[in-house]
Design an enzyme around this catalytic site. Structure first.
Site, PDB file in Angstrom:
ATOM      1  N   LEU A 132       0.802  -1.223   0.000  1.00  0.00           N
ATOM      2  CA  LEU A 132       0.000   0.000   0.000  1.00  0.00           C
ATOM      3  C   LEU A 132       0.838   1.277   0.000  1.00  0.00           C
ATOM      4  O   LEU A 132       0.312   2.367   0.212  1.00  0.00           O
ATOM      5  CB  LEU A 132      -0.969  -0.015   1.188  1.00  0.00           C
ATOM      6  CG  LEU A 132      -1.931  -1.211   1.190  1.00  0.00           C
ATOM      7  CD1 LEU A 132      -2.800  -1.202   2.434  1.00  0.00           C
ATOM      8  CD2 LEU A 132      -2.778  -1.253  -0.068  1.00  0.00           C
ATOM      9  N   CYS A 133       2.133   1.156  -0.256  1.00  0.00           N
ATOM     10  CA  CYS A 133       2.995   2.340  -0.346  1.00  0.00           C
ATOM     11  C   CYS A 133       2.833   3.013  -1.702  1.00  0.00           C
ATOM     12  O   CYS A 133       2.645   2.351  -2.720  1.00  0.00           O
ATOM     13  CB  CYS A 133       4.463   1.952  -0.158  1.00  0.00           C
ATOM     14  SG  CYS A 133       4.912   1.629   1.542  1.00  0.00           S
ATOM     15  N   MET A 184       8.796   4.430   5.340  1.00  0.00           N
ATOM     16  CA  MET A 184       8.919   3.063   4.831  1.00  0.00           C
ATOM     17  C   MET A 184      10.141   2.916   3.928  1.00  0.00           C
ATOM     18  O   MET A 184      10.796   1.872   3.923  1.00  0.00           O
ATOM     19  CB  MET A 184       7.647   2.640   4.091  1.00  0.00           C
ATOM     20  CG  MET A 184       6.428   2.518   5.000  1.00  0.00           C
ATOM     21  SD  MET A 184       6.700   1.493   6.467  1.00  0.00           S
ATOM     22  CE  MET A 184       7.115  -0.070   5.727  1.00  0.00           C
ATOM     23  N   GLU A 185      10.467   3.960   3.189  1.00  0.00           N
ATOM     24  CA  GLU A 185      11.647   3.915   2.327  1.00  0.00           C
ATOM     25  C   GLU A 185      12.922   3.841   3.163  1.00  0.00           C
ATOM     26  O   GLU A 185      13.839   3.071   2.846  1.00  0.00           O
ATOM     27  CB  GLU A 185      11.664   5.126   1.395  1.00  0.00           C
ATOM     28  CG  GLU A 185      10.641   5.058   0.274  1.00  0.00           C
ATOM     29  CD  GLU A 185       9.182   5.210   0.711  1.00  0.00           C
ATOM     30  OE1 GLU A 185       8.294   4.862  -0.080  1.00  0.00           O
ATOM     31  OE2 GLU A 185       8.918   5.676   1.843  1.00  0.00           O
ATOM     32  N   ASP A 228      23.434 -11.976   3.346  1.00  0.00           N
ATOM     33  CA  ASP A 228      23.573 -12.779   2.129  1.00  0.00           C
ATOM     34  C   ASP A 228      25.036 -12.951   1.732  1.00  0.00           C
ATOM     35  O   ASP A 228      25.468 -14.052   1.393  1.00  0.00           O
ATOM     36  CB  ASP A 228      22.792 -12.133   0.983  1.00  0.00           C
ATOM     37  CG  ASP A 228      22.923 -12.921  -0.305  1.00  0.00           C
ATOM     38  OD1 ASP A 228      22.668 -14.145  -0.282  1.00  0.00           O
ATOM     39  OD2 ASP A 228      23.291 -12.326  -1.329  1.00  0.00           O
TER      40      ASP A 228
END
EC number: 4.6.1.17
Length: 159
Positions: A75-76, A113-114, A128
């Site tokens: 929803l961004c 959010m970013e 990783d």
């Protein structure tokens, strides 16, 4: 508790309509940590990783992730970011890497959010790249440090 903005009157998730909001300057900072063994951290610091520069790769991954947050979080809104910065610091005293991200724009919605996505993906990239050497690294905590701008104003985490 305030009303959840991504839930409509019938309880369904929806993207918030920001078309009537004014464009303002907005900024957010977030942090994440990756805990590891001293030997793993030393390998990163000394540049001995066979895959290359772990910090440079994590920095680029974090920047790229911030730009693609709208594709990852349902929803961004897609945003025109004007700044994305990812800094990494080896904290040998705590056997960890600290990641801090900063995102900025002038727009109708915030960049929290970013910033959180940038820090998180940088941490995941470190994991990783180093998992062949150490599988029990720990990611976290990940948190918002500061938010500037918008209707709700300034938020800064208490230290």
């Amino acid at each position: 508790m305030s009303q959840l903005t991504h839930i409509n009157s019938t309880g369904e998730a929806h993207m918030v309509d920001v078309s009537a909001k004014a464009e303002t300057s907005r900024e957010a900072r977030a942090e994440a940590f990756v805990g590891m063994k001293p030997e793993t951290l030393a390998m990163i610091i000394e540049g001995r990783h066979h895959k290359g520069d772990v910090f440079a790769t994590a920095r680029i991954a974090g920047i790229q992730a911030a730009k693609r947050t709208w594709e990852l979080i349902p929803l961004c809104h897609p945003l025109l970011l004007t700044k994305v910065e990812v800094q990494l610091e080896a904290q040998t005293k705590y056997n960890r890497v600290r990641i801090e991200s900063c995102c900025r724009l002038t727009g109708k919605t915030g960049v929290e959010m970013e910033a959180l996505t940038a820090a998180s993906v940088a941490a995941l990239t470190i994991y990783d790249m180093c998992k062949a050497v150490q599988k029990d690294m720990v990611i976290g905590p990940v948190r918002l440090l500061e938010k500037i701008g918008g209707k709700l104003g300034h938020f800064k985490v208490e230290q």
